[in-house]
Design an enzyme around this catalytic site. Structure first.
Site, short mmCIF file in Angstrom:
data_model
loop_
_atom_site.label_atom_id
_atom_site.label_comp_id
_atom_site.label_asym_id
_atom_site.label_seq_id
_atom_site.Cartn_x
_atom_site.Cartn_y
_atom_site.Cartn_z
N SER A 35 0.85 -1.19 0.00
CA SER A 35 0.00 0.00 0.00
C SER A 35 0.88 1.24 0.00
O SER A 35 1.61 1.51 0.96
CB SER A 35 -0.91 0.01 1.23
OG SER A 35 -1.56 1.26 1.29
N HIS A 67 -1.02 -1.03 -4.51
CA HIS A 67 -2.32 -0.70 -3.91
C HIS A 67 -2.34 0.79 -3.59
O HIS A 67 -1.50 1.29 -2.84
CB HIS A 67 -2.53 -1.54 -2.64
CG HIS A 67 -3.87 -1.34 -2.01
ND1 HIS A 67 -5.01 -2.02 -2.44
CD2 HIS A 67 -4.28 -0.53 -1.00
CE1 HIS A 67 -6.05 -1.64 -1.71
NE2 HIS A 67 -5.64 -0.73 -0.82
N ASP A 114 -4.52 3.98 -2.22
CA ASP A 114 -5.67 4.36 -1.40
C ASP A 114 -6.08 5.81 -1.65
O ASP A 114 -5.31 6.74 -1.36
CB ASP A 114 -5.32 4.21 0.09
CG ASP A 114 -5.16 2.75 0.48
OD1 ASP A 114 -6.10 1.98 0.24
OD2 ASP A 114 -4.09 2.40 1.02
N MET A 155 -8.72 8.63 -0.56
CA MET A 155 -9.68 8.97 0.52
C MET A 155 -10.16 10.40 0.36
O MET A 155 -9.36 11.29 0.07
CB MET A 155 -9.00 8.84 1.89
CG MET A 155 -8.34 7.50 2.12
SD MET A 155 -7.50 7.50 3.71
CE MET A 155 -6.74 5.87 3.67
N HIS A 167 -8.01 1.71 -4.67
CA HIS A 167 -9.05 1.49 -3.66
C HIS A 167 -9.68 2.85 -3.35
O HIS A 167 -9.07 3.69 -2.68
CB HIS A 167 -8.37 0.89 -2.41
CG HIS A 167 -9.27 0.69 -1.24
ND1 HIS A 167 -8.78 0.41 0.02
CD2 HIS A 167 -10.62 0.71 -1.11
CE1 HIS A 167 -9.79 0.28 0.87
NE2 HIS A 167 -10.90 0.47 0.21
N MET A 173 -11.95 5.13 -1.42
CA MET A 173 -12.73 5.32 -0.19
C MET A 173 -13.39 6.69 -0.30
O MET A 173 -13.01 7.65 0.39
CB MET A 173 -11.79 5.22 1.02
CG MET A 173 -11.39 3.78 1.33
SD MET A 173 -9.89 3.67 2.33
CE MET A 173 -8.67 3.74 1.01
N MET A 214 -12.08 -5.48 4.21
CA MET A 214 -11.35 -4.58 5.08
C MET A 214 -11.14 -5.25 6.44
O MET A 214 -12.11 -5.63 7.11
CB MET A 214 -12.11 -3.26 5.29
CG MET A 214 -12.25 -2.41 4.04
SD MET A 214 -10.70 -2.03 3.19
CE MET A 214 -9.77 -1.21 4.48
N ASP A 218 -7.22 -6.19 3.33
CA ASP A 218 -6.62 -4.86 3.46
C ASP A 218 -6.71 -4.33 4.89
O ASP A 218 -7.80 -4.05 5.38
CB ASP A 218 -7.35 -3.90 2.49
CG ASP A 218 -6.66 -2.55 2.38
OD1 ASP A 218 -5.55 -2.40 2.92
OD2 ASP A 218 -7.25 -1.66 1.75
#
Ligand code: DX5
Ligand code: ZN
Length: 219
Positions: A9, A34, A36, A38, A67, A69, A138, A176
């Site tokens: 990540s 990966h 993330d 957000m 990913h 979010m 998650m 994750d």
């Protein structure tokens, strides 16, 4: 038996040395990047956005697993395809019309992922599992790296694996949050295919070696 995958990540990387950390992943035994994203609304944190992903994609030589979010992810599906995402994962809890969203992700040329918060039961995916390439379970509440692994995850993995086999789906199970050498083997034994790891890799003294050890552990 397909081989098991490691997805570092990038959230745990050193952003002032991002190219160095990307090259480290390129040369390591890792399989995916990966990433993330957000928005400060779906989760109580803001990570980074499009310009950073664009630059990561310029250097990354492996599958880019994004990913999201964020609320209302449908707004950005085409944008993330253009930025270089290979897999686009949306949250179950953020999609009112999940089936339509998955179709839109595939129509944009990406593989479709669905992430589930720790409180969301995997049985909710039964009717759509054949349209999902990756389910991201998650194992922490999303929003931050470096949190403790939630032990209930093992039974969720086993339950989801049973659904995938029963429905004859090709879906991968990704885990994750809080992944380390302490839980990697047990997760894979329960049915996991892809392990995301952030702080465990980047906070170690030798990330390349840590990735290799993790990979050997789940062979
Ligand atoms: C959490 C993120 C994770 C996180 C994992 O919201 O989705 O991908 O970066 O980090 P670690 O491995 O440190 O828990
Ligand atoms: Zn993530």
């Amino acid at each position: 038996m397909t081989s098991k995958l490691i997805a570092p990540s990038v959230l745990a990387a050193d952003f002032a040395n991002l190219q160095r950390d990307i090259e480290m992943i390129n040369t390591s035994d890792a399989d995916w990047f990966h990433i993330d994203i957000m928005d400060g609304v779906f989760v109580p944190n803001i990570s980074f956005g499009m310009p950073v992903l664009r630059d990561i994609a310029k250097h990354a030589s492996k599958t880019i697993d994004v990913h999201l979010m964020i609320v209302d992810p449908d707004r950005y599906i085409n944008t993330f395809a253009e930025l270089g995402s290979d897999i686009l994962t949306v949250h179950y809890e953020a999609c009112t019309h999940l089936h339509r969203t998955l179709q839109a992700i595939k129509d944009a040329g990406m593989k479709a992922g669905v992430a589930m918060n720790p409180h969301t039961n995997v049985s909710l995916l039964e009717d759509v599992i054949n349209s999902i390439d990756v389910v991201c379970i998650m194992s922490v509440n999303p929003g931050f790296g470096g949190q403790s692994f939630i032990e209930n995850t093992y039974q969720k993995v086993a339950q989801l694996k049973e659904i995938i086999l029963r429905k004859n789906a090709n879906t991968l199970i990704e885990i994750d949050g809080g992944v380390s050498d302490k839980n990697a083997k047990q997760l894979v034994d329960a049915g996991a295919d892809v392990l995301v790891a952030g702080s465990y890799i980047f906070k170690s003294t030798n990330p390349i070696q840590t990735i290799q050890d993790l990979k050997n552990r789940i062979k």
